[in-house]
Design a protein around this motif. Structure first.
Motif, mmCIF file in Angstrom:
data_model
loop_
_atom_site.group_PDB
_atom_site.id
_atom_site.type_symbol
_atom_site.label_atom_id
_atom_site.label_comp_id
_atom_site.label_asym_id
_atom_site.label_seq_id
_atom_site.Cartn_x
_atom_site.Cartn_y
_atom_site.Cartn_z
ATOM 1 N N THR A 69 0.847 -1.184 0.000
ATOM 2 C CA THR A 69 0.000 0.000 0.000
ATOM 3 C C THR A 69 0.884 1.235 0.000
ATOM 4 N N VAL A 70 0.655 2.126 -0.929
ATOM 5 C CA VAL A 70 1.401 3.375 -1.021
ATOM 6 C C VAL A 70 0.524 4.473 -0.450
ATOM 7 N N ILE A 71 0.999 5.098 0.625
ATOM 8 C CA ILE A 71 0.259 6.180 1.254
ATOM 9 C C ILE A 71 1.068 7.453 1.032
ATOM 10 N N ALA A 72 0.458 8.415 0.366
ATOM 11 C CA ALA A 72 1.166 9.656 0.038
ATOM 12 C C ALA A 72 0.185 10.824 0.081
ATOM 13 N N THR A 91 -1.564 -0.869 -4.009
ATOM 14 C CA THR A 91 -2.756 -0.051 -3.802
ATOM 15 C C THR A 91 -2.336 1.366 -3.453
ATOM 16 N N ALA A 92 -2.971 2.338 -4.075
ATOM 17 C CA ALA A 92 -2.668 3.750 -3.798
ATOM 18 C C ALA A 92 -3.698 4.325 -2.838
ATOM 19 N N VAL A 93 -3.217 4.902 -1.745
ATOM 20 C CA VAL A 93 -4.072 5.627 -0.809
ATOM 21 C C VAL A 93 -3.575 7.070 -0.823
ATOM 22 N N ILE A 94 -4.078 7.806 -1.805
ATOM 23 C CA ILE A 94 -3.649 9.189 -2.038
ATOM 24 C C ILE A 94 -4.911 10.024 -2.253
ATOM 25 N N PRO A 95 -5.088 11.087 -1.474
ATOM 26 C CA PRO A 95 -6.289 11.911 -1.674
ATOM 27 C C PRO A 95 -6.255 12.609 -3.029
ATOM 28 N N SER A 96 -7.427 12.798 -3.604
ATOM 29 C CA SER A 96 -7.529 13.469 -4.903
ATOM 30 C C SER A 96 -7.280 14.962 -4.755
ATOM 31 N N LEU A 106 -11.202 7.417 -1.081
ATOM 32 C CA LEU A 106 -10.032 7.388 -0.202
ATOM 33 C C LEU A 106 -10.366 6.606 1.067
ATOM 34 N N ASP A 107 -9.516 5.672 1.407
ATOM 35 C CA ASP A 107 -9.653 4.923 2.658
ATOM 36 C C ASP A 107 -9.046 5.787 3.765
ATOM 37 N N ARG A 108 -9.884 6.528 4.462
ATOM 38 C CA ARG A 108 -9.413 7.496 5.455
ATOM 39 C C ARG A 108 -8.687 6.840 6.630
ATOM 40 N N GLU A 109 -9.102 5.669 7.033
ATOM 41 C CA GLU A 109 -8.445 4.987 8.157
ATOM 42 C C GLU A 109 -7.004 4.625 7.789
ATOM 43 N N THR A 110 -6.800 4.113 6.595
ATOM 44 C CA THR A 110 -5.442 3.778 6.146
ATOM 45 C C THR A 110 -4.618 5.042 5.956
ATOM 46 N N TYR A 111 -5.246 6.100 5.435
ATOM 47 C CA TYR A 111 -4.529 7.345 5.177
ATOM 48 C C TYR A 111 -4.009 7.985 6.462
ATOM 49 N N LYS A 112 -4.662 7.722 7.578
ATOM 50 C CA LYS A 112 -4.224 8.286 8.855
ATOM 51 C C LYS A 112 -2.813 7.827 9.229
ATOM 52 N N THR A 113 -2.374 6.690 8.719
ATOM 53 C CA THR A 113 -1.030 6.200 9.046
ATOM 54 C C THR A 113 0.067 6.979 8.318
ATOM 55 N N ARG A 114 -0.309 7.886 7.413
ATOM 56 C CA ARG A 114 0.701 8.709 6.729
ATOM 57 C C ARG A 114 1.460 9.594 7.706
#
Length: 166
Positions: A69-72, A91-96, A106-114
């Motif tokens: 998972t790429v979180i950016a 998998t990309a977890v990057i906000p538009s 966007l999976d907000r829970e996963t994005y919180k780990t950024r």
């Protein structure tokens, strides 16, 4: 990343491109970090301050594996980067970006780990030489960044060994 100290520019050039650039904030250098979920550094390099983050994605994602998972942040939300991540099977977890015509989910829970990356930058900036950027050359500044990273990782290993013996 940090602005360059007022005496930090002006070193002799050795044929390599300078990593001290100009941006709105003055003379700056960007530190690019690729870390995994366990805060282990996979990639670290410098670019001039005016360089766009998205132009460095290919280097950061060079050893991207399948099912990762790429979180950016939004700076990396381009079609080319998203295609690169998809091609690697990740998998990309990057906000538009706000100007995207069809925003992606966007999976907000996963994005919180950024925030791991942001906290990591905060820890290496505890190293005064990194925070104030006294160095005139990219080689010396990158060495200071790597030394700060090593110091943090060694401290974490020591803390883990103390916890395991207790």
């Amino acid at each position: 990343m940090p602005c360059v100290h007022r005496h930090g520019a002006g070193a002799r050039r050795d044929g390599r491109p300078p990593q001290i650039g100009s941006s709105r904030g003055g003379r700056t250098t960007k530190v690019h970090l690729g870390i995994d979920g366990k805060e282990m550094v996979k990639t670290v390099f410098l670019t001039p301050g005016q360089a766009a983050d998205c132009t460095q994605a290919e280097v950061l994602l060079a050893d991207l594996g399948k099912d990762e998972t790429v979180i950016a942040d939004k700076a990396y939300e381009t079609d080319a980067i998203l295609d690169l991540i998809e091609t690697a099977g990740a998998t990309a977890v990057i906000p538009s970006k706000s100007n995207r015509k069809s925003p992606r989910s966007l999976d907000r829970e996963t994005y919180k780990t950024r925030n791991l990356v942001e906290r990591f930058f905060g820890r290496i900036k505890e190293f005064r030489r990194v925070a104030t950027h006294y160095d005139k050359t990219a080689r010396n500044f990158l060495s200071a960044v790597r030394l700060a990273i090593s110091r943090f990782l060694l401290r974490r290993i020591a803390d883990q060994s103390i916890e395991s013996t207790a």
